[in-house]
Design an enzyme around this catalytic site. Structure first.
Site, PDB file in Angstrom:
ATOM      1  N   GLU A  83       0.810  -1.208   0.000  1.00  0.00           N
ATOM      2  CA  GLU A  83       0.000   0.000   0.000  1.00  0.00           C
ATOM      3  C   GLU A  83       0.848   1.264   0.000  1.00  0.00           C
ATOM      4  OE1 GLU A  83      -4.034  -1.250   2.361  1.00  0.00           O
ATOM      5  OE2 GLU A  83      -2.233  -0.991   3.583  1.00  0.00           O
ATOM      6  N   CYS A  96       3.359   8.696   0.551  1.00  0.00           N
ATOM      7  CA  CYS A  96       3.986   7.814   1.531  1.00  0.00           C
ATOM      8  C   CYS A  96       4.088   6.443   0.888  1.00  0.00           C
ATOM      9  CB  CYS A  96       3.141   7.776   2.811  1.00  0.00           C
ATOM     10  SG  CYS A  96       3.758   6.609   4.050  1.00  0.00           S
ATOM     11  N   CYS A 103       5.852  -6.168   7.206  1.00  0.00           N
ATOM     12  CA  CYS A 103       7.020  -5.595   7.892  1.00  0.00           C
ATOM     13  C   CYS A 103       7.523  -6.567   8.950  1.00  0.00           C
ATOM     14  CB  CYS A 103       6.642  -4.265   8.537  1.00  0.00           C
ATOM     15  SG  CYS A 103       8.050  -3.435   9.337  1.00  0.00           S
ATOM     16  N   CYS A 107       6.380  -3.788  15.554  1.00  0.00           N
ATOM     17  CA  CYS A 107       6.068  -2.827  16.608  1.00  0.00           C
ATOM     18  C   CYS A 107       4.625  -3.018  17.089  1.00  0.00           C
ATOM     19  CB  CYS A 107       6.268  -1.404  16.101  1.00  0.00           C
ATOM     20  SG  CYS A 107       7.965  -1.066  15.570  1.00  0.00           S
ATOM     21  N   CYS A 327      -0.975   6.822   9.897  1.00  0.00           N
ATOM     22  CA  CYS A 327       0.283   6.227  10.343  1.00  0.00           C
ATOM     23  C   CYS A 327       0.012   5.026  11.246  1.00  0.00           C
ATOM     24  CB  CYS A 327       1.087   7.282  11.092  1.00  0.00           C
ATOM     25  SG  CYS A 327       2.707   6.725  11.601  1.00  0.00           S
TER      26      CYS A 327
END
Length: 349
Positions: A83, A96, A103, A107, A327
């Site tokens: 994306e 972005c 990933c 996190c 984000c």
């Protein structure tokens, strides 16, 4: 068939003059089909069409947000997905970009990390995001003047492909971006930061710090178990010494975890002597998240404490939250797609 966007402008097929023409069609005019390149000889266009491809996507889905930003979901040629987000502002257009499928950083506050790692994106797949977004928006790729590598993935763990894509972004016959208009975000991979400094591309570095002490950071950022803050900051200081680019420190505020005022004071102490700017990020919720965000009053108080201590600080109020584009929300889950295939028939849109 090979990916033409994997090539630097000087590596494009043809003689020097033809290379420049092809580069102009790709990066200034955003062509997605060789048949559009009408000032090239027909034989060359046909040869290019046989041997090379422009788009790296089988399908592009666009999800417009109420605030004007647009989330793009790309189905890659192998069926995997990634994306990107388009964010228009009054005086600039920003994208972005992702550098991976999923990933590996994991996190706790990031929906992308919950997906796990799929694979690295090629340089062509990174650049193709810009061309597809520009095509859908009806603009030249060179009208996009700000690029942030903050989407899916950890750029410094895909550094070879990221560097090649960035070189095309900066190349005067590529996207012709200023280095200060390109920002690379990392969770903190010291070896990658040193390598990026030695490449001397002059791009901006954003470090996803999220805590001022190792104990807290290990709770929310798994890579902190391998790379302590002191080691990361040593690499950051080297990066600044080499590039003279001020480093941004990203800090997502989580209620009761990293939002205490004593942590703001410790953060200010940690950054003393660095040319740094702190970017506070309100947590953007996603389904299944194991954490909660700090309320607005707490965010404002944390920011005020940093400013009182002389730390340049801003709050990045996220855009695109209603379509999962804010984000930390990129997780391939968005409703009501408006789809288009990147073909010649779409060129007039």
């Amino acid at each position: 068939m090979r990916a033409i966007l994997d090539l630097l402008p000087e590596e494009l097929p043809g003689e020097g003059y033809r290379k420049a023409q092809i580069a102009h069609w790709l990066y200034a005019r955003g062509a997605l089909d060789f048949a559009e390149m009408t000032d090239l000889p027909k034989a060359l266009r046909e040869a290019l069409d046989r041997e090379w491809r422009i788009s790296e996507f089988a399908l592009v889905e666009a999800y417009p947000s109420r605030d004007g930003s647009v989330k793009y979901l790309f189905t890659l040629l192998d069926g995997k997905k990634t994306e990107a987000v388009y964010m228009p502002y009054e005086n600039r257009k920003t994208v972005c970009l992702s550098t991976m499928v999923g990933c590996p950083a994991g996190c706790s506050f990031c929906a992308t990390g919950a997906l796990g790692f799929g694979r690295n994106l090629t340089a062509a797949e990174i650049l193709s995001q810009i061309l597809a977004i520009a095509h859908h928006q009806g603009i030249s790729p060179r009208e996009i003047r700000n690029v942030v590598l903050m989407g899916m993935g950890e750029p410094l763990l895909n550094l070879q492909n990221v560097l090649r894509a960035v070189r095309v972004m900066l190349h005067p016959k590529g996207l012709a971006l200023s280095p200060r208009r390109v920002t690379l975000s990392t969770v903190g991979i010291p070896k990658g930061i040193y390598r990026l400094a030695e490449e001397d591309l002059g791009v901006r570095l954003a470090l996803s710090l999220h805590a001022p002490d190792d104990e807290t950071r290990r709770k929310i950022v798994p890579t902190a178990h391998r790379y302590p803050i002191a080691e990361i900051l040593e690499a950051v200081r080297h990066y600044y010494a080499k590039t003279k680019r001020r480093v941004t420190f990203e800090y997502t505020l989580l209620e009761g975890v990293n939002d205490h005022l004593w942590q703001a004071r410790l953060l200010a102490k940690l950054l003393k002597g660095l040319s740094a700017h702190v970017n506070l990020i309100p947590f953007n919720p996603w389904e299944g998240a194991p954490v909660e965000g700090t309320p607005k009053a707490g965010i404002l108080a944390f920011a005020e404490e940093l400013r009182r201590l002389g730390v340049p600080t801003s709050i990045r109020w996220s855009r695109g939250q209603d379509v999962g584009a804010a984000c930390g929300q990129l997780a391939l889950k968005v409703p009501r797609p408006l789809t288009f295939k990147p073909t010649l028939e779409d060129a007039g849109r």
